[in-house]
Scaffold this motif. Structure first.
Motif, PDB file in Angstrom:
ATOM      1  N   LEU A   1       0.831  -1.209   0.000  1.00  0.00           N
ATOM      2  CA  LEU A   1       0.000   0.000   0.000  1.00  0.00           C
ATOM      3  C   LEU A   1       0.866   1.260   0.000  1.00  0.00           C
ATOM      4  CD1 LEU A   1      -2.754  -1.168   2.514  1.00  0.00           C
ATOM      5  CD2 LEU A   1      -3.109  -0.550   0.112  1.00  0.00           C
TER       6      LEU A   1
ATOM      7  N   LEU B   1      -3.902   6.656   3.110  1.00  0.00           N
ATOM      8  CA  LEU B   1      -4.190   5.241   3.325  1.00  0.00           C
ATOM      9  C   LEU B   1      -5.200   4.981   4.438  1.00  0.00           C
ATOM     10  CD1 LEU B   1      -0.635   3.692   2.784  1.00  0.00           C
ATOM     11  CD2 LEU B   1      -2.527   3.888   1.157  1.00  0.00           C
TER      12      LEU B   1
ATOM     13  N   ASP C   1      -8.366   5.057   4.292  1.00  0.00           N
ATOM     14  CA  ASP C   1      -9.445   4.202   3.791  1.00  0.00           C
ATOM     15  C   ASP C   1      -9.022   2.741   3.668  1.00  0.00           C
ATOM     16  OD1 ASP C   1     -10.926   6.454   3.675  1.00  0.00           O
ATOM     17  OD2 ASP C   1     -10.782   6.714   1.497  1.00  0.00           O
ATOM     18  N   ASP C   2      -7.727   2.526   3.637  1.00  0.00           N
ATOM     19  CA  ASP C   2      -7.236   1.156   3.565  1.00  0.00           C
ATOM     20  C   ASP C   2      -6.959   0.597   4.957  1.00  0.00           C
ATOM     21  OD1 ASP C   2      -6.815   0.791   0.564  1.00  0.00           O
ATOM     22  OD2 ASP C   2      -5.772   2.682   0.936  1.00  0.00           O
TER      23      ASP C   2
END
Lengths: 136, 136
Positions: free
Chosen positions: A17, A38, A40-41
DNA sequence: TTTATTGCGTAACGGTATAACGTGTGCAAT
DNA sequence: ATTGCACACGTTATACCGTTACGCAATAAA
C-alpha cells in the motif's frame, strides 16, 4: 524493466500500500501524507507507515530525502549501488529528479578517505529550480 | 584568522548566546539542546533559538545538518563560497567534520546543468566512522 | 510442541519547527 | 517631535515528524 517490481522481494500488504502511494505520486510524500492517503485502507497510526517505509528503504525501493523529511519511490532499475544517488529538488514544484554520477561517487569516496573517514552512505541533495518551472 | 569573529556582522544578544553555545560544543547541537543550555540566560521558547539560528545560517556562521536536524558552528575562515561544504558525520561519536572540495562542487554544478536544473544550494552529508572512533 | 521471528495494531509520547499575536527599540524622513 | 518603518524580541499555541512500549497473531525453525 523500468521498475523494481521484479527485484524478487515480496512485499506485505502494508508495504504494498505504501509503495503504491509513493509510486503513483508525482513527487516526494511525507509519512503523514501517506498516512492520510491510506486511511481508507485501514491505516490508523504513523507507525504503520514508518515500519513499511523502513523496509522499503532497506529493499532499495524507496529513498528518503533528508532535507525534506519525505520519501520518494526509486525510479531506477538498479539502486543496488548505494550511496550513489543524487537528488535535484525543485523549490518551486517540489518534485525530485533522481540521478547518479559515478564521478561524484568516486570523488566523495576519495575525499572521505583523505580525511581518514570510513564512508558508509552519502546524502547528496541539490536545491534549485527545475527546467519546467524555470520556463513557466 | 581562524574564526568568523571578524566578518563584520554584529550579532544581537540572542544570536551571540546561540553562537556561543554552538562554538563551545564539540559537535552538532539540536535546537532544543541549545534551548536547554540557554534557559539560565532567559531563553524560554524554541522560536527564540530558531530565529537566532536562521540569522546565523544566513550570515554563514552556522551550518544546518539536514540529515541530523542539528546545527554546527562553521569552522572555516571563509564560507562565503556557498554550497561547497561537505560534512563527514561520524555515526559513533556524532561529531561532524567540515571539508570543502572544489572538484565535487564543480561536478555537482555540471550534473545539475546537464539536467537543466538551476542549482542554488547543495547538501552533501556523508555518514560513516571517523578515524578516532575506528581506532578505538 | 515449544520457541523464535516477523508483521501488525494501538496508545502515548517526545523531538522538530512554524504561525500568529503583540511589545519595544532605534532610526530616518519629514 | 512625531510619524512611520524595520527589526529583534517574547509568548502561546499548534502543526508536523518520528519513536517507545505494549501486546497479539501468524509463521518458521528446533
Amino acid at each position: 524493466m523500468t521498475s523494481h517490481a521484479q527485484t524478487g522481494v515480496d512485499l506485505t500488504k502494508n508495504q504494498t500500500l505504501v509503495m503504491g502511494a509513493l509510486s503513483s505520486a508525482d513527487g516526494p510524500l511525507s509519512a503523514y501524507t501517506i498516512l492520510d492517503q491510506l486511511r481508507d485502507d485501514g491505516f490508523r497510526a504513523p507507525l504503520q507507515v514508518y515500519r513499511a517505509l523502513d523496509k522499503l528503504v532497506e529493499f532499495g525501493l524507496v529513498h528518503r530525502l533528508e532535507s525534506l523529511n519525505a520519501f520518494v519511490a526509486c525510479r531506477h532499475t538498479e539502486c543496488g549501488d548505494r550511496g550513489q544517488t543524487i537528488f535535484l529538488i525543485c523549490e518551486t514544484c517540489g518534485k525530485a529528479i533522481e540521478v547518479t554520477d559515478k564521478a561524484i561517487a568516486r570523488r566523495l569516496k576519495t575525499v572521505a578517505t583523505g580525511a581518514l573517514f570510513a564512508l558508509q552512505t552519502a546524502t547528496v541533495e541539490l536545491r534549485g529550480t527545475c527546467d519546467a518551472c524555470r520556463a513557466a
